[in-house]
Design an enzyme around this catalytic site. Structure first.
Site, mmCIF file in Angstrom:
data_model
loop_
_atom_site.group_PDB
_atom_site.id
_atom_site.type_symbol
_atom_site.label_atom_id
_atom_site.label_comp_id
_atom_site.label_asym_id
_atom_site.label_seq_id
_atom_site.Cartn_x
_atom_site.Cartn_y
_atom_site.Cartn_z
ATOM 1 N N ARG A 152 9.888 -1.058 10.351
ATOM 2 C CA ARG A 152 8.774 -1.736 11.012
ATOM 3 C C ARG A 152 9.315 -2.838 11.921
ATOM 4 N NH1 ARG A 152 3.417 -2.696 9.989
ATOM 5 N NH2 ARG A 152 3.476 -1.670 7.970
ATOM 6 N N SER A 170 -5.456 -12.611 0.976
ATOM 7 C CA SER A 170 -5.635 -11.799 -0.223
ATOM 8 C C SER A 170 -4.682 -12.232 -1.332
ATOM 9 C CB SER A 170 -5.413 -10.321 0.120
ATOM 10 O OG SER A 170 -5.448 -9.517 -1.036
ATOM 11 N N GLY A 210 -3.403 -12.892 -5.847
ATOM 12 C CA GLY A 210 -2.039 -12.670 -6.272
ATOM 13 C C GLY A 210 -1.441 -11.430 -5.635
ATOM 14 N N GLU A 241 8.224 -5.803 3.405
ATOM 15 C CA GLU A 241 8.516 -7.017 4.175
ATOM 16 C C GLU A 241 7.247 -7.799 4.518
ATOM 17 O OE1 GLU A 241 11.053 -8.528 8.073
ATOM 18 O OE2 GLU A 241 11.558 -6.659 7.056
ATOM 19 N N ARG A 242 6.135 -7.117 4.757
ATOM 20 C CA ARG A 242 4.896 -7.836 5.044
ATOM 21 C C ARG A 242 4.503 -8.702 3.846
ATOM 22 N NH1 ARG A 242 0.673 -5.053 5.115
ATOM 23 N NH2 ARG A 242 -0.613 -6.245 6.575
ATOM 24 N N ARG A 243 4.604 -8.120 2.656
ATOM 25 C CA ARG A 243 4.274 -8.882 1.452
ATOM 26 C C ARG A 243 5.223 -10.060 1.257
ATOM 27 N NH1 ARG A 243 4.864 -3.872 -2.071
ATOM 28 N NH2 ARG A 243 5.166 -2.835 -0.067
ATOM 29 N N ASN A 298 7.598 3.320 3.795
ATOM 30 C CA ASN A 298 6.668 3.111 4.901
ATOM 31 C C ASN A 298 6.010 4.404 5.349
ATOM 32 O OD1 ASN A 298 6.647 0.200 6.125
ATOM 33 N ND2 ASN A 298 8.752 0.548 5.485
ATOM 34 N N ARG A 307 3.314 5.613 2.989
ATOM 35 C CA ARG A 307 2.099 4.819 3.116
ATOM 36 C C ARG A 307 1.492 4.926 4.509
ATOM 37 N NH1 ARG A 307 3.813 -0.848 2.248
ATOM 38 N NH2 ARG A 307 1.596 -1.304 2.310
ATOM 39 N N ALA A 308 2.036 5.786 5.376
ATOM 40 C CA ALA A 308 1.548 5.954 6.747
ATOM 41 C C ALA A 308 1.448 4.595 7.429
ATOM 42 C CB ALA A 308 0.203 6.669 6.751
#
Length: 298
Positions: free
Chosen positions: A52, A66, A71, A92-94, A123, A126-127
């Site tokens: 990504r 969120s 959590g 990485e987003r998390r 990734n 998870r599309a």
């Protein structure tokens, strides 16, 4: 830190607590198989093989909100490095969201294997990648490991044709890459453009596609014309026609007037019907004022 994660992985986190104690004692997490552990955010380094490349700010803000409220619902994936740090493999987003919120630790699952393959699989399954990010990731795997398209297909569970199309997209001109997030056409449209010969043809194909999508969007946003308010179908005083029939006749007149005023396009069947109505009207008018009286007195 993550009430939801703690509720769903209580048994594993008991092991994680022991692992955390071992970490505090200066030991590593040299266990076999995946283990959920709580790691200091500062000990995690990002993955240079992360497929990504674009992180949407709006999506990131929603994710942060969120996590702050509920959590971390799903741990990130890490691999232990020889210097005691951990390399992020996926999520990485998390990770960015948790770090941005100032949380000191994050729950992670330890994984083994090639980090670039693991990140890509997570990734793709998870599309979660754009067509360009996916194609670039496939190209890096092939270049780095000498894989064929069939090999990459087996890694991510896709057909060789899908891999080939993704690689075609990854070779499109940079301008198309830059403008893709603004329009996001279907993947097959990108493949069609990628099959055109030469950068010039591909850019012209892209411009034509953008114009088409823009026109379609404008058409969808244009409100439909408001139908003319039907006029009253009251029967004028003095009509000799039976009242039910008179209502139909004068209602038909209003309908025909509405068609004319709106300038509606006619199909062949419409024209044929209107001509038949006209012929019937002409026959009635040409019959003269006394038509039907004789027959009625027989």
């Amino acid at each position: 830190m993550s009430r939801k994660l703690a509720r769903t992985n209580t048994g594993v986190l008991t092991t994680a607590a022991a692992e955390r104690q071992a970490r505090e004692d200066g030991q590593g997490f040299n266990r076999r198989g995946p283990v959920v552990v709580e790691i200091d955010v500062g000990r995690i380094v990002t993955n240079p093989d992360q497929p990504r490349r674009h992180f949407d700010e709006t999506d990131m803000e929603a994710l942060k909100s969120s996590i702050a409220q509920h959590g971390l619902a799903q741990p990130v994936g890490v691999q232990q490095l020889s210097d005691g740090r951990f390399q992020l493999v996926f999520g990485e987003r998390r990770f960015r969201a948790v770090r941005s919120l100032g949380h000191p630790t994050i729950y992670a699952v330890t994984v083994t294997g090639a980090s670039d393959e693991l990140a890509l699989i997570e990734n793709v399954v998870r599309a979660d990648l754009s067509p360009f990010e996916e194609g670039d990731a496939y190209a890096r795997l092939m270049e780095r490991h000498g894989y064929r398209q069939e090999d990459v297909g087996r890694i991510v569970g896709k057909d060789r044709v899908d891999i080939s199309r993704a690689l075609l997209i990854s070779r499109l001109p940079q301008r198309i890459r830059d403008e893709y997030p603004l329009h996001r056409p279907a993947r097959y449209r990108l493949v069609e453009i990628a099959r055109l010969k030469g950068e010039g043809e591909q850019l012209r194909g892209w411009d034509a596609l953008v114009n088409e999508m823009t026109r379609r969007s404008a058409d969808e946003e244009t409100p439909a014309p408001v139908a003319a308010k039907p006029r009253s179908n009251a029967v004028p005083t003095g009509s000799a026609l039976p009242k039910p029939l008179a209502k139909v006749v004068f209602g038909a007149r209003q309908a025909v007037a509405s068609v004319r005023e709106q300038g509606l396009a006619l199909a062949d069947i419409d024209r044929e019907t209107l001509r038949a109505i006209r012929d019937d009207i002409d026959a009635i008018l040409n019959a003269g004022p006394n038509a039907g009286k004789g027959r009625g007195g027989e």
